[in-house]
Design a protein around this motif. Structure first.
Motif, short mmCIF file in Angstrom:
data_model
loop_
_atom_site.label_atom_id
_atom_site.label_comp_id
_atom_site.label_asym_id
_atom_site.label_seq_id
_atom_site.Cartn_x
_atom_site.Cartn_y
_atom_site.Cartn_z
N LEU A 132 0.54 -1.36 0.07
CA LEU A 132 0.07 -0.02 -0.03
C LEU A 132 0.80 1.26 0.11
CD1 LEU A 132 -2.73 -0.85 2.44
CD2 LEU A 132 -2.75 -1.33 0.02
N LEU A 133 2.15 1.10 -0.36
CA LEU A 133 2.95 2.12 -0.39
C LEU A 133 3.47 2.83 0.96
CD1 LEU A 133 2.11 3.82 -3.72
CD2 LEU A 133 3.43 1.50 -3.17
N GLU A 134 3.14 2.10 2.15
CA GLU A 134 3.47 2.69 3.54
C GLU A 134 4.96 2.25 3.60
OE1 GLU A 134 -0.22 4.20 5.70
OE2 GLU A 134 -0.27 1.99 5.61
N GLU A 135 5.61 3.11 4.54
CA GLU A 135 7.02 2.59 4.98
C GLU A 135 6.96 2.02 5.86
OE1 GLU A 135 10.60 2.54 6.35
OE2 GLU A 135 9.14 3.35 7.70
N PRO A 136 7.63 0.72 5.90
CA PRO A 136 7.29 -0.36 6.88
C PRO A 136 7.55 -0.17 8.39
CG PRO A 136 9.26 -0.88 5.62
CD PRO A 136 8.49 0.12 4.76
N HIS A 137 8.83 0.71 8.61
CA HIS A 137 9.08 0.73 9.97
C HIS A 137 7.98 1.96 10.53
CE1 HIS A 137 12.62 -0.30 7.49
NE2 HIS A 137 12.83 -1.21 8.76
N LEU A 209 1.67 1.80 -10.55
CA LEU A 209 1.97 2.86 -11.70
C LEU A 209 0.86 2.96 -12.77
CD1 LEU A 209 5.76 2.63 -12.40
CD2 LEU A 209 4.35 4.24 -10.81
N THR A 210 -0.19 2.02 -12.34
CA THR A 210 -1.72 1.86 -13.01
C THR A 210 -2.68 2.53 -12.64
OG1 THR A 210 -2.52 -0.03 -11.90
CG2 THR A 210 -0.99 -0.45 -13.56
N GLN A 211 -3.45 3.38 -13.24
CA GLN A 211 -4.62 4.16 -12.72
C GLN A 211 -5.52 3.36 -11.98
OE1 GLN A 211 -6.81 6.16 -15.86
NE2 GLN A 211 -8.24 7.07 -14.45
N ALA A 212 -5.73 2.18 -12.13
CA ALA A 212 -6.83 1.32 -11.51
C ALA A 212 -6.24 0.98 -9.90
CB ALA A 212 -6.94 -0.06 -12.10
N GLN A 219 -7.09 10.74 -1.71
CA GLN A 219 -6.38 11.72 -1.25
C GLN A 219 -4.80 11.40 -0.67
OE1 GLN A 219 -8.65 11.94 2.63
NE2 GLN A 219 -10.17 13.21 1.71
N ARG A 220 -4.52 10.69 -1.66
CA ARG A 220 -2.90 10.28 -1.46
C ARG A 220 -2.04 11.34 -2.55
NH1 ARG A 220 -1.46 4.27 -0.52
NH2 ARG A 220 0.26 5.36 0.76
N ARG A 221 -0.96 11.71 -2.22
CA ARG A 221 -0.34 12.40 -2.70
C ARG A 221 0.70 11.75 -3.80
NH1 ARG A 221 -0.22 14.52 2.16
NH2 ARG A 221 1.56 13.79 2.68
N ALA A 222 1.18 12.20 -4.75
CA ALA A 222 2.37 11.78 -5.97
C ALA A 222 3.64 11.78 -4.91
CB ALA A 222 2.54 12.71 -7.00
N LYS A 227 8.28 8.25 -3.09
CA LYS A 227 9.07 7.60 -2.01
C LYS A 227 8.98 6.49 -2.19
CE LYS A 227 8.28 11.62 1.21
NZ LYS A 227 7.69 11.96 2.73
N ALA A 228 7.74 5.59 -2.31
CA ALA A 228 7.70 4.26 -2.55
C ALA A 228 8.60 3.66 -3.51
CB ALA A 228 6.31 3.84 -2.56
N MET A 229 8.52 4.28 -4.71
CA MET A 229 9.45 3.83 -5.84
C MET A 229 10.75 4.09 -5.53
SD MET A 229 7.48 2.17 -7.66
CE MET A 229 8.53 1.63 -8.82
N ALA A 230 11.28 5.18 -4.83
CA ALA A 230 12.60 5.62 -4.64
C ALA A 230 13.30 4.33 -3.63
CB ALA A 230 12.63 6.70 -4.02
N SER A 231 12.29 3.94 -2.76
CA SER A 231 12.72 2.81 -1.89
C SER A 231 12.99 1.66 -2.74
CB SER A 231 11.73 2.53 -0.74
OG SER A 231 12.05 1.44 0.09
#
Length: 272
Positions: A132-137, A209-212, A219-222, A227-231
């Protein structure tokens, strides 16, 4: 018959000095409560002080196609919690609800606080919310005060054309800071039990990276995606992640056994 099985389970655990944690299916409607009551009673009779459960078996971005569908699901979750709480309180069994690729932390925590029950907490899965693109720690630290149980796992990530691939890997071979995670959870609940969960399977495809994928995240931001893809790019796999495609069942079982033994060996070394 189930009463006898529960008795035998308790005797076996007592003889081995083992720990037993229940696994229950949650009711969605009032007519489901009697079956849940029986499951809780048997888990307690078998020696469990905690039982874990999920509110949804699937993955949010695969199951729900619209925000309305997801909000209806959240309403159902609140109804379920209201149904289970009196049963748990009656039998004295704690319920640990897993963060199961369904809700973000800022959605899950208020729902549990709204219930306000000492009998309902969290089974902290240390890897799930990466999908869900949340930082695990940060996820672990947010959930730790409500933690009754843990699914301890290490994770590996690698880029994919429309997102990334997420894999469970033997403890100590992924990118998670496991000593930090263990310290956080143990500090919040000194009696917590760490259950190793190492699933040997093909990498999970996370099509962020898909619209679906974003249909239920209005309400999430780009910047969160960035950050998730950088990780993902900053943590290449240390070795080829597990896979099962094309392998005979005997090899899959052998790999599963070997990976879990590596996890146990890592835990023993950490505790030494």
């Amino acid at each position: 018959q189930n009463d006898e099985v529960a008795r035998q389970m308790r005797e076996r655990c007592d003889a081995l000095g083992a720990y037993y944690e229940g696994d229950v299916r949650l009711p969605t409607m009032p007519e489901d409560v009697p079956a849940f009551d029986s499951d809780v009673r048997w888990a307690k009779a078998a020696g469990a002080s905690v039982a874990r459960a999920v509110l949804m078996g699937g993955r949010r971005y695969e199951v729900f196609k619209s925000l309305t569908e997801f909000r209806n699901y959240q309403t159902g979750c609140r109804r379920t919690l209201q149904l289970v709480e009196p049963v748990l309180r009656k039998h004295g069994l704690k319920l640990a609800i897993e963060n199961h690729k369904d809700q973000l932390i800022h959605e899950m925590i208020p729902m549990l606080r709204e219930l306000g029950s000492e009998w309902v907490g969290v089974c902290v899965d240390t890897g799930n919310n990466i999908a869900l693109l949340e930082e695990p720690h940060a996820v672990v630290e947010a959930l730790a005060p409500m933690a009754f149980s843990v699914h301890l796992k290490d994770m590996s990530v690698q880029p994919a054309p429309d997102g990334f691939l997420l894999s469970e890997v033997p403890l100590g071979t992924g990118f998670l800071d496991l000593p930090r995670i263990i310290k956080t959870l143990h500090g919040a609940n000194p009696s917590i039990v760490f259950n190793i969960e190492m699933g040997t399977r093909d990498p999970l495809h996370v099509p962020c990276l898909t619209q679906a994928y974003w249909a239920t995240f209005p309400q999430r931001r780009a910047s969160e995606l960035a950050k998730a893809m950088a990780s993902v790019h900053d943590h290449p796999p240390k070795a080829d992640p597990p896979s099962i495609t094309g392998k005979p069942m005997a090899q899959q079982i052998a790999d599963e056994e070997a990976n879990n033994r590596r996890c146990i060996a890592w835990m023993k070394a950490v505790q030494a």
